[in-house]
Motif scaffolding. Structure first.
Motif, PDB file in Angstrom:
ATOM      1  N   ASP A 147       0.836  -1.200   0.000  1.00  0.00           N
ATOM      2  CA  ASP A 147       0.000   0.000   0.000  1.00  0.00           C
ATOM      3  C   ASP A 147       0.869   1.246   0.000  1.00  0.00           C
ATOM      4  O   ASP A 147       0.434   2.319   0.362  1.00  0.00           O
ATOM      5  N   PHE A 148       2.125   1.095  -0.421  1.00  0.00           N
ATOM      6  CA  PHE A 148       3.047   2.218  -0.461  1.00  0.00           C
ATOM      7  C   PHE A 148       3.906   2.147  -1.714  1.00  0.00           C
ATOM      8  O   PHE A 148       4.013   1.103  -2.342  1.00  0.00           O
ATOM      9  N   VAL A 149       4.485   3.290  -2.062  1.00  0.00           N
ATOM     10  CA  VAL A 149       5.376   3.414  -3.207  1.00  0.00           C
ATOM     11  C   VAL A 149       6.683   4.000  -2.694  1.00  0.00           C
ATOM     12  O   VAL A 149       6.679   5.011  -1.994  1.00  0.00           O
ATOM     13  N   VAL A 150       7.793   3.358  -3.005  1.00  0.00           N
ATOM     14  CA  VAL A 150       9.094   3.865  -2.580  1.00  0.00           C
ATOM     15  C   VAL A 150       9.596   4.850  -3.626  1.00  0.00           C
ATOM     16  O   VAL A 150       9.599   4.561  -4.820  1.00  0.00           O
ATOM     17  N   LEU A 151       9.998   6.020  -3.142  1.00  0.00           N
ATOM     18  CA  LEU A 151      10.545   7.074  -3.991  1.00  0.00           C
ATOM     19  C   LEU A 151      11.933   7.449  -3.502  1.00  0.00           C
ATOM     20  O   LEU A 151      12.249   7.263  -2.324  1.00  0.00           O
ATOM     21  N   ALA A 152      12.734   7.996  -4.389  1.00  0.00           N
ATOM     22  CA  ALA A 152      14.032   8.548  -4.013  1.00  0.00           C
ATOM     23  C   ALA A 152      14.004  10.037  -4.306  1.00  0.00           C
ATOM     24  O   ALA A 152      13.469  10.462  -5.334  1.00  0.00           O
ATOM     25  N   ASP A 153      14.566  10.830  -3.389  1.00  0.00           N
ATOM     26  CA  ASP A 153      14.682  12.261  -3.653  1.00  0.00           C
ATOM     27  C   ASP A 153      15.752  12.461  -4.726  1.00  0.00           C
ATOM     28  O   ASP A 153      16.383  11.490  -5.162  1.00  0.00           O
ATOM     29  N   PRO A 154      15.992  13.673  -5.200  1.00  0.00           N
ATOM     30  CA  PRO A 154      16.970  13.875  -6.280  1.00  0.00           C
ATOM     31  C   PRO A 154      18.387  13.394  -5.943  1.00  0.00           C
ATOM     32  O   PRO A 154      19.182  13.163  -6.848  1.00  0.00           O
ATOM     33  N   ASP A 155      18.688  13.196  -4.657  1.00  0.00           N
ATOM     34  CA  ASP A 155      20.009  12.719  -4.260  1.00  0.00           C
ATOM     35  C   ASP A 155      20.023  11.214  -4.001  1.00  0.00           C
ATOM     36  O   ASP A 155      21.033  10.673  -3.597  1.00  0.00           O
ATOM     37  N   GLY A 156      18.880  10.551  -4.203  1.00  0.00           N
ATOM     38  CA  GLY A 156      18.819   9.102  -4.046  1.00  0.00           C
ATOM     39  C   GLY A 156      18.381   8.611  -2.676  1.00  0.00           C
ATOM     40  O   GLY A 156      18.360   7.408  -2.435  1.00  0.00           O
ATOM     41  N   ASN A 157      18.018   9.525  -1.763  1.00  0.00           N
ATOM     42  CA  ASN A 157      17.564   9.118  -0.433  1.00  0.00           C
ATOM     43  C   ASN A 157      16.122   8.628  -0.527  1.00  0.00           C
ATOM     44  O   ASN A 157      15.280   9.277  -1.142  1.00  0.00           O
ATOM     45  N   LEU A 158      15.838   7.482   0.094  1.00  0.00           N
ATOM     46  CA  LEU A 158      14.531   6.854  -0.032  1.00  0.00           C
ATOM     47  C   LEU A 158      13.511   7.391   0.956  1.00  0.00           C
ATOM     48  O   LEU A 158      13.827   7.738   2.090  1.00  0.00           O
ATOM     49  N   SER A 159      12.271   7.446   0.500  1.00  0.00           N
ATOM     50  CA  SER A 159      11.092   7.690   1.332  1.00  0.00           C
ATOM     51  C   SER A 159       9.993   6.854   0.694  1.00  0.00           C
ATOM     52  O   SER A 159      10.217   6.166  -0.289  1.00  0.00           O
ATOM     53  N   ALA A 160       8.788   6.876   1.267  1.00  0.00           N
ATOM     54  CA  ALA A 160       7.714   6.055   0.714  1.00  0.00           C
ATOM     55  C   ALA A 160       6.407   6.819   0.721  1.00  0.00           C
ATOM     56  O   ALA A 160       6.211   7.730   1.512  1.00  0.00           O
ATOM     57  N   SER A 161       5.495   6.435  -0.153  1.00  0.00           N
ATOM     58  CA  SER A 161       4.175   7.039  -0.229  1.00  0.00           C
ATOM     59  C   SER A 161       3.134   5.985   0.077  1.00  0.00           C
ATOM     60  O   SER A 161       3.124   4.921  -0.520  1.00  0.00           O
ATOM     61  N   SER A 162       2.238   6.273   1.023  1.00  0.00           N
ATOM     62  CA  SER A 162       1.221   5.315   1.430  1.00  0.00           C
ATOM     63  C   SER A 162      -0.056   6.018   1.827  1.00  0.00           C
ATOM     64  O   SER A 162      -0.066   7.212   2.087  1.00  0.00           O
ATOM     65  N   THR A 163      -1.138   5.249   1.916  1.00  0.00           N
ATOM     66  CA  THR A 163      -2.364   5.774   2.494  1.00  0.00           C
ATOM     67  C   THR A 163      -2.284   5.591   4.001  1.00  0.00           C
ATOM     68  O   THR A 163      -1.492   4.804   4.508  1.00  0.00           O
ATOM     69  N   SER A 164      -3.113   6.319   4.734  1.00  0.00           N
ATOM     70  CA  SER A 164      -3.060   6.291   6.195  1.00  0.00           C
ATOM     71  C   SER A 164      -3.899   5.180   6.806  1.00  0.00           C
ATOM     72  O   SER A 164      -4.003   5.093   8.021  1.00  0.00           O
ATOM     73  N   ALA A 165      -4.485   4.303   6.003  1.00  0.00           N
ATOM     74  CA  ALA A 165      -5.279   3.202   6.556  1.00  0.00           C
ATOM     75  C   ALA A 165      -4.426   2.410   7.542  1.00  0.00           C
ATOM     76  O   ALA A 165      -3.299   2.046   7.254  1.00  0.00           O
ATOM     77  N   GLY A 166      -4.956   2.194   8.722  1.00  0.00           N
ATOM     78  CA  GLY A 166      -4.236   1.431   9.730  1.00  0.00           C
ATOM     79  C   GLY A 166      -3.371   2.266  10.637  1.00  0.00           C
ATOM     80  O   GLY A 166      -2.845   1.772  11.632  1.00  0.00           O
TER      81      GLY A 166
END
Length: 143
Positions: A92-111
């Motif tokens: 339920d999430f998507v992993v993204l990297a900022d322009p420098d390659g550092n990871l974060s994720a996108s998810s819904t708040s369910a749970g």
């Protein structure tokens, strides 16, 4: 991060923050909210981004439609979607990297536990049991 100006521009736009003069240096920038409160700091580092960071910026949205829109918005700002090797079945999430390659994720708040009403419109740091992306709520997540 290797490019402080690029990181400052990306995270300011991504989270609707502004750079502050406080503690600014060639290697550090404090980002503040509209009320002037310190929210996040970015700094340069000689170490490369981690492929499976134990700590990453964890951001949350409420619906899958908001998640899709937020992912598109962040990609337009310079993030990239990561072909991450640790997705669970039916993530339920998507992993993204900022322009420098550092990871974060996108998810819904369910749970996730609900946000206190007085905090809904202001970013805060806290712990979470899920990963995700939002301009209104974010926290550090420890894997």
């Amino acid at each position: 991060m290797t490019d402080l100006d690029r990181a400052t521009a990306f995270w300011s736009a991504a989270l609707d923050l502004s750079p502050a003069d406080e503690w600014s240096s060639p290697d550090w920038c404090t980002l503040v909210g509209v009320d002037g409160a310190r929210v996040l700091a970015v700094m340069t580092s000689a170490s490369p981004p981690e492929p499976h960071p134990r700590l990453h910026l964890d951001l949350v949205v409420d619906t899958t439609a908001e998640q899709d829109a937020e992912v598109r918005r962040l990609i337009a700002l310079g993030a990239t979607e990561v072909d991450w090797d640790s997705y669970p079945p039916e993530p339920d999430f998507v992993v993204l990297a900022d322009p420098d390659g550092n990871l974060s994720a996108s998810s819904t708040s369910a749970g996730l536990p609900p946000v206190a009403p007085h905090r809904e419109q202001r970013p805060y740091f806290g712990s979470s049991t899920k990963t995700g992306i939002s301009r209104s709520v974010f926290s550090w997540y420890s894997a």
